[in-house]
Design a protein around this motif. Structure first.
Motif, mmCIF file in Angstrom:
data_model
loop_
_atom_site.group_PDB
_atom_site.id
_atom_site.type_symbol
_atom_site.label_atom_id
_atom_site.label_comp_id
_atom_site.label_asym_id
_atom_site.label_seq_id
_atom_site.Cartn_x
_atom_site.Cartn_y
_atom_site.Cartn_z
ATOM 1 N N LEU A 1 1.684 -1.506 3.094
ATOM 2 C CA LEU A 1 2.044 -2.719 3.827
ATOM 3 C C LEU A 1 3.125 -2.427 4.868
ATOM 4 N N LEU A 2 4.118 -1.613 4.499
ATOM 5 C CA LEU A 2 5.228 -1.298 5.394
ATOM 6 C C LEU A 2 4.915 -0.138 6.329
ATOM 7 N N ASP A 3 3.761 0.485 6.140
ATOM 8 C CA ASP A 3 3.352 1.651 6.930
ATOM 9 C C ASP A 3 4.367 2.789 6.783
ATOM 10 N N VAL A 4 4.730 3.056 5.525
ATOM 11 C CA VAL A 4 5.669 4.132 5.199
ATOM 12 C C VAL A 4 4.916 5.254 4.503
ATOM 13 N N PRO A 5 4.911 6.469 5.059
ATOM 14 C CA PRO A 5 4.251 7.602 4.392
ATOM 15 C C PRO A 5 4.968 7.963 3.100
ATOM 16 N N MET A 6 4.232 8.058 2.015
ATOM 17 C CA MET A 6 4.858 8.360 0.726
ATOM 18 C C MET A 6 5.407 9.781 0.666
ATOM 19 N N SER A 7 4.983 10.624 1.603
ATOM 20 C CA SER A 7 5.516 11.991 1.658
ATOM 21 C C SER A 7 7.007 12.011 1.988
ATOM 22 N N MET A 8 7.529 10.912 2.532
ATOM 23 C CA MET A 8 8.944 10.850 2.896
ATOM 24 C C MET A 8 9.838 10.519 1.708
ATOM 25 N N LEU A 9 9.251 10.103 0.583
ATOM 26 C CA LEU A 9 10.020 9.548 -0.531
ATOM 27 C C LEU A 9 10.463 10.620 -1.517
ATOM 28 N N ALA A 10 11.592 10.376 -2.162
ATOM 29 C CA ALA A 10 12.196 11.352 -3.064
ATOM 30 C C ALA A 10 11.609 11.267 -4.470
ATOM 31 N N GLU A 11 11.804 12.334 -5.242
ATOM 32 C CA GLU A 11 11.453 12.323 -6.662
ATOM 33 C C GLU A 11 12.433 11.426 -7.398
#
Length: 488
Positions: free
Chosen positions: A200-210
């Motif tokens: 929905l937010l158009d945020v790539p999940m590859s940017m997110l931390a563990e």
């Protein structure tokens, strides 16, 4: 190794504190850093300032403690939540200033998402509301401002993640559940980043931390010389909840810093508020989350800063209590400090501050009293909403901490307007204490949860002493002032 180093990275300053195994402070250091306000309602920090003041205070605290670095068993980190940093994985350079939790620039986008009917889905999954307060829309804004074409090279983090990345030399891209749950992209039921919200937010999940537990292995750092493990992480309000030993369902704390944040422990089940409060993770240990109901006030201690720095009517925060005591009882001035909008339970991003009841006789004393009273009134707004969501809460004891909790006048008014006891702990800096306890417990040098809770001590209990009719009259006046301030 019997010492713990706690980093408390806040909204206006960074502090590091060295605790011994009994969680007694043996050394501390604090540095302020600049605030940036590029437009009305926009608030930014230079990520380099956050990092530089962290390193400087770490060194300063150890030096003041007079201990050898090799005696430090672990590091705990607590941080301003929701503040958003995006950086290049290769160079470690931020692509934009950090967008601070107070920032309201994405209010229009949030309104569009609400109008399109997305808020229920977001709340069901994350416990949060569609509001510019949270990290998700801030991250999208940074991407839209020229970073989207290289998103696969970028990393996103809240402040804890940014600090750990730098402390570990870029080897750890991690966060904990209490920070992750404030991004508006984390599913608090599944304990994972939520694909549908990110889409929905158009945020790539590859940017997110563990995402890890609050007490876990977050990497090691050699910035002080010998390698030290980072063993505890929690967002500032959750760290204060642990520092206040609010480990049992029904326990309640409120922290008075730049803003004010009240958290009610709801146990192993998140509560879906019908009063626009937030469902959030209070802490997560051994893979098991404990939840809380939270109300957020954007301006608490910041209203005293405004009196000092904006209006120049006081020279120091301590003057507000003396002035409040001198104020004319015949005047009832209300200050609604919606400088960056109204938080819970109103959530009006476009509201702005206002003062009501001014006369020719109104002066610094009446303004100071109104400023302190505004914090009590806003806290009652939160507790009224909590009592509606959790009917058996009643007049639960409120444990308070943060800088404003040192004011006897403000805490007595708080107890009076809530008609409930207010307990001030012996250790006011409970945010750093919570982070220190997490790291110390993980390192095996500090007590377990049960023992830590048993050692909690109150400095003073404030009991309500205000006449009920006066209490009701004052609060009705506050409610009218808020109604006049709101834009909706």
């Amino acid at each position: 190794m019997t010492y713990i180093l706690a980093i408390d990275q806040g909204t206006t300053s960074t502090r590091s504190i060295v605790f011994d195994a009994d969680l007694t402070v043996v050394g501390s250091d604090q540095r302020e850093f600049p605030q940036h306000f590029p437009r009305s309602g926009w608030v930014e920090h230079d990520p380099g300032d956050l990092w530089d003041t962290t390193v400087a205070t770490m060194k300063g605290a150890v030096e003041k403690a007079g201990i050898d670095v090799s005696a430090i068993a672990g590091i705990g980190i607590t941080n301003q939540r929701e503040t958003t940093v995006v950086w290049d994985r290769e160079t470690g350079e931020p692509v934009h200033r950090a967008i601070v939790w107070q920032d309201r620039r994405t209010a229009g986008y949030c309104r569009d998402l609400k109008a399109a009917g997305h808020e229920d889905m977001v709340t069901d999954r994350t416990g949060l509301l569609l509001d510019p307060y949270f990290s998700g829309t801030k991250l999208r804004w940074i991407l839209e401002e020229g970073a989207r074409d290289r998103a696969d090279q970028l990393a996103f983090g809240t402040v804890d993640t940014w600090l750990i990345w730098n402390l570990t030399g870029g080897t750890a891209h991690v966060t904990d559940a209490t920070n992750a749950c404030r991004t508006m992209m984390y599913n608090i039921h599944d304990g994972t980043w939520d694909r549908e919200v990110c889409r929905l937010l158009d945020v790539p999940m590859s940017m997110l931390a563990e995402v890890k537990d609050c007490a876990a292995d977050f990497g090691t750092t050699d910035v002080l010389g010998p390698r030290i493990p980072i063993l505890g992480v929690a967002g500032d309000q959750q760290a204060a909840t642990m520092g206040q030993a609010c480990f049992s369902k029904g326990m309640l704390k409120s922290t008075y810093g730049t803003g004010c944040f009240a958290l009610l422990n709801t146990g192993d089940t998140p509560v879906r508020s019908t009063n626009r409060l937030l469902g959030t993770v209070a802490y997560q240990l051994d893979g098991k989350p404990t939840y809380a109901l939270e109300g957020a006030i954007f301006v608490a201690g910041a209203v005293v800063q405004w009196l000092r720095d904006g209006l120049g009517v006081i020279e120091s925060a301590a003057q507000t209590q003396t002035l409040a005591e001198e104020a004319d009882d015949g005047q009832q001035v209300y200050l609604v400090p919606a400088f960056t909008g109204l938080g819970a339970p109103h959530w009006d991003a476009d509201a702005r501050g206002a003062m009501f009841g001014l006369t020719r006789g109104t002066g610094p004393a009446e303004m100071a009293r109104a400023a302190l009273e505004s914090v009590g009134y806003q806290t009652r707004d939160l507790l009224e909403a909590m009592r509606s969501d959790v009917p058996d809460l009643g007049n639960a004891v409120l444990r308070v901490d943060g800088g404003m909790a040192a004011s006897d006048w403000a805490m007595q008014f708080l107890s009076d307007i809530l008609d409930a006891p207010v307990d001030r702990p012996a250790v006011l800096e409970t945010t750093a204490l919570g982070a220190g306890w997490l790291a110390g417990m993980r390192a095996g040098v500090c007590p377990d949860m049960t023992t830590f809770a048993q050692r909690w001590q109150a400095d003073r209990r404030f009991a309500p002493a205000m006449d009920g009719d006066r209490r009701d009259r004052l609060y009705a006046g506050w409610q009218d002032a808020v109604r006049r301030t709101m834009t909706g």
